[in-house]
Design a protein around this motif. Structure first.
Motif, mmCIF file in Angstrom:
data_model
loop_
_atom_site.group_PDB
_atom_site.id
_atom_site.type_symbol
_atom_site.label_atom_id
_atom_site.label_comp_id
_atom_site.label_asym_id
_atom_site.label_seq_id
_atom_site.Cartn_x
_atom_site.Cartn_y
_atom_site.Cartn_z
ATOM 1 N N PHE A 29 19.727 70.601 36.901
ATOM 2 C CA PHE A 29 18.726 70.850 35.860
ATOM 3 C C PHE A 29 18.225 69.494 35.411
ATOM 4 O O PHE A 29 19.010 68.654 34.981
ATOM 5 N N THR A 30 16.916 69.266 35.503
ATOM 6 C CA THR A 30 16.354 67.972 35.136
ATOM 7 C C THR A 30 14.940 68.133 34.605
ATOM 8 O O THR A 30 14.230 69.069 34.981
ATOM 9 N N ARG A 31 14.563 67.217 33.721
ATOM 10 C CA ARG A 31 13.154 67.177 33.328
ATOM 11 C C ARG A 31 12.363 66.704 34.542
ATOM 12 O O ARG A 31 12.785 65.783 35.244
ATOM 13 N N THR A 32 11.248 67.311 34.783
ATOM 14 C CA THR A 32 10.445 66.978 35.950
ATOM 15 C C THR A 32 10.064 65.501 35.943
ATOM 16 O O THR A 32 10.148 64.836 36.976
ATOM 17 N N THR A 33 9.679 64.984 34.786
ATOM 18 C CA THR A 33 9.263 63.580 34.729
ATOM 19 C C THR A 33 10.401 62.642 35.128
ATOM 20 O O THR A 33 10.157 61.639 35.800
ATOM 21 N N ASP A 34 11.632 62.955 34.746
ATOM 22 C CA ASP A 34 12.773 62.101 35.107
ATOM 23 C C ASP A 34 12.985 62.084 36.621
ATOM 24 O O ASP A 34 13.176 61.020 37.218
ATOM 25 N N LEU A 35 12.952 63.249 37.230
ATOM 26 C CA LEU A 35 13.166 63.314 38.678
ATOM 27 C C LEU A 35 12.009 62.646 39.426
ATOM 28 O O LEU A 35 12.234 61.921 40.394
ATOM 29 N N VAL A 36 10.803 62.852 38.963
ATOM 30 C CA VAL A 36 9.643 62.237 39.605
ATOM 31 C C VAL A 36 9.747 60.711 39.542
ATOM 32 O O VAL A 36 9.462 60.021 40.527
ATOM 33 N N GLN A 37 10.180 60.174 38.420
ATOM 34 C CA GLN A 37 10.348 58.716 38.317
ATOM 35 C C GLN A 37 11.392 58.207 39.298
ATOM 36 O O GLN A 37 11.194 57.173 39.942
ATOM 37 N N LYS A 38 12.497 58.939 39.440
ATOM 38 C CA LYS A 38 13.529 58.534 40.411
ATOM 39 C C LYS A 38 12.988 58.600 41.837
ATOM 40 O O LYS A 38 13.282 57.714 42.659
ATOM 41 N N GLU A 45 11.228 51.842 47.419
ATOM 42 C CA GLU A 45 12.312 51.224 48.191
ATOM 43 C C GLU A 45 12.413 51.813 49.599
ATOM 44 O O GLU A 45 13.412 51.591 50.282
ATOM 45 N N LEU A 46 11.400 52.600 49.984
ATOM 46 C CA LEU A 46 11.341 53.239 51.303
ATOM 47 C C LEU A 46 12.543 54.155 51.545
ATOM 48 O O LEU A 46 13.056 54.257 52.647
ATOM 49 N N GLN A 47 12.990 54.825 50.483
ATOM 50 C CA GLN A 47 14.144 55.721 50.547
ATOM 51 C C GLN A 47 13.804 57.140 50.092
ATOM 52 O O GLN A 47 14.707 57.915 49.765
ATOM 53 N N LEU A 48 12.515 57.496 50.078
ATOM 54 C CA LEU A 48 12.122 58.803 49.555
ATOM 55 C C LEU A 48 12.739 59.947 50.355
ATOM 56 O O LEU A 48 13.294 60.887 49.774
ATOM 57 N N GLU A 49 12.678 59.865 51.665
ATOM 58 C CA GLU A 49 13.237 60.940 52.487
ATOM 59 C C GLU A 49 14.734 61.104 52.233
ATOM 60 O O GLU A 49 15.238 62.212 52.077
ATOM 61 N N SER A 50 15.435 59.994 52.109
ATOM 62 C CA SER A 50 16.869 60.037 51.828
ATOM 63 C C SER A 50 17.136 60.647 50.448
ATOM 64 O O SER A 50 18.054 61.459 50.286
ATOM 65 N N THR A 76 2.401 62.788 41.445
ATOM 66 C CA THR A 76 2.250 64.137 41.984
ATOM 67 C C THR A 76 2.520 64.191 43.483
ATOM 68 O O THR A 76 2.968 65.218 43.981
ATOM 69 N N SER A 77 2.323 63.086 44.181
ATOM 70 C CA SER A 77 2.593 63.126 45.623
ATOM 71 C C SER A 77 4.096 63.238 45.895
ATOM 72 O O SER A 77 4.501 63.959 46.802
ATOM 73 N N VAL A 78 4.949 62.569 45.104
ATOM 74 C CA VAL A 78 6.395 62.722 45.326
ATOM 75 C C VAL A 78 6.855 64.112 44.897
ATOM 76 O O VAL A 78 7.759 64.684 45.510
ATOM 77 N N LEU A 79 6.227 64.665 43.871
ATOM 78 C CA LEU A 79 6.543 66.032 43.458
ATOM 79 C C LEU A 79 6.165 67.007 44.577
ATOM 80 O O LEU A 79 6.930 67.914 44.907
ATOM 81 N N PHE A 80 5.005 66.801 45.169
ATOM 82 C CA PHE A 80 4.579 67.652 46.280
ATOM 83 C C PHE A 80 5.541 67.501 47.465
ATOM 84 O O PHE A 80 5.880 68.493 48.119
ATOM 85 N N MET A 112 -4.035 69.471 47.276
ATOM 86 C CA MET A 112 -2.606 69.365 47.003
ATOM 87 C C MET A 112 -2.178 70.449 46.015
ATOM 88 O O MET A 112 -1.101 71.041 46.163
ATOM 89 N N THR A 113 -3.017 70.726 45.036
ATOM 90 C CA THR A 113 -2.718 71.785 44.066
ATOM 91 C C THR A 113 -2.565 73.115 44.787
ATOM 92 O O THR A 113 -1.581 73.836 44.585
ATOM 93 N N LEU A 114 -3.531 73.440 45.626
ATOM 94 C CA LEU A 114 -3.501 74.697 46.364
ATOM 95 C C LEU A 114 -2.276 74.779 47.272
ATOM 96 O O LEU A 114 -1.598 75.811 47.311
ATOM 97 N N ALA A 115 -1.967 73.700 47.975
ATOM 98 C CA ALA A 115 -0.815 73.692 48.882
ATOM 99 C C ALA A 115 0.499 73.837 48.113
ATOM 100 O O ALA A 115 1.401 74.567 48.544
#
Length: 170
Positions: A29-38, A45-50, A76-80, A112-115
């Motif tokens: 359970f997390t606030r969306t903004t906190d997870l998006v920042q992480k 750091e080129l570690q998004l997939e990980s 929004t791109s990392v959220l997507f 992106m919104t539609l997808a």
């Protein structure tokens, strides 16, 4: 879960998450903004997939208050990316103040919104909570209870009525 602020979306999402944990499921359970920042840090750091793969250990990720993500392409791109990665593999529970029709305020790119919405509604259960704000209701009740107790504002018995006369005769 959609509904106005103060309607109990976050509390209901937390309760669902807790019930799942009590039954052996792994829930974040997390606030969306906190997870998006992480996730943004991980991308730099080129570690998004990980980072997204690490979230696979959770059966359910609860993203609280998705509408508060800034309408910024990087956020929004990392959220997507997260939504896409979990699509048809793992569960996401979202809370939002706006219905899907207003998500152009969340995602700056209409495609992106539609997808994102398309992936989220497929296989989902949507709760629309059309309720009055608990905080507003609580504040209004507290306002009604302020001041002197009603017993001082009304005359309740004959003894109180006779008290002023006794003072006058003395």
């Amino acid at each position: 879960m959609f509904g106005p602020p103060g309607g109990g979306k976050s509390h209901l999402a937390a309760a669902i998450g807790l019930a799942l944990v009590e039954n052996g499921w792994r829930v974040l359970f997390t606030r969306t903004t906190d997870l998006v920042q992480k996730l943004q840090v991980a991308r730099r750091e080129l570690q998004l997939e990980s980072a997204i793969n690490k979230l696979d250990k959770f059966d359910l990720v609860v993203l609280d208050d998705i509408a508060y993500v800034a309408k910024d392409q990087a956020e929004t791109s990392v959220l997507f990316e997260l939504i896409s990665a979990r699509y048809e593999r793992r569960s996401i529970l979202l809370t939002a103040n706006q219905p899907f029709g207003e998500w152009n305020k969340v995602f700056p790119d209409p495609a992106m919104t539609l997808a994102a919405v398309d992936r989220l509604v497929h296989h989902s259960t949507i709760f629309e909570m059309n309720v009055e704000s608990y905080r507003r209701r609580s504040a209004m009740e507290a306002k009604r209870q302020r001041g002197r107790p009603p017993v001082y504002a009304t005359i309740n018995d004959a003894q109180q009525i006779d008290a002023p006369r006794q003072l006058e005769t003395q």
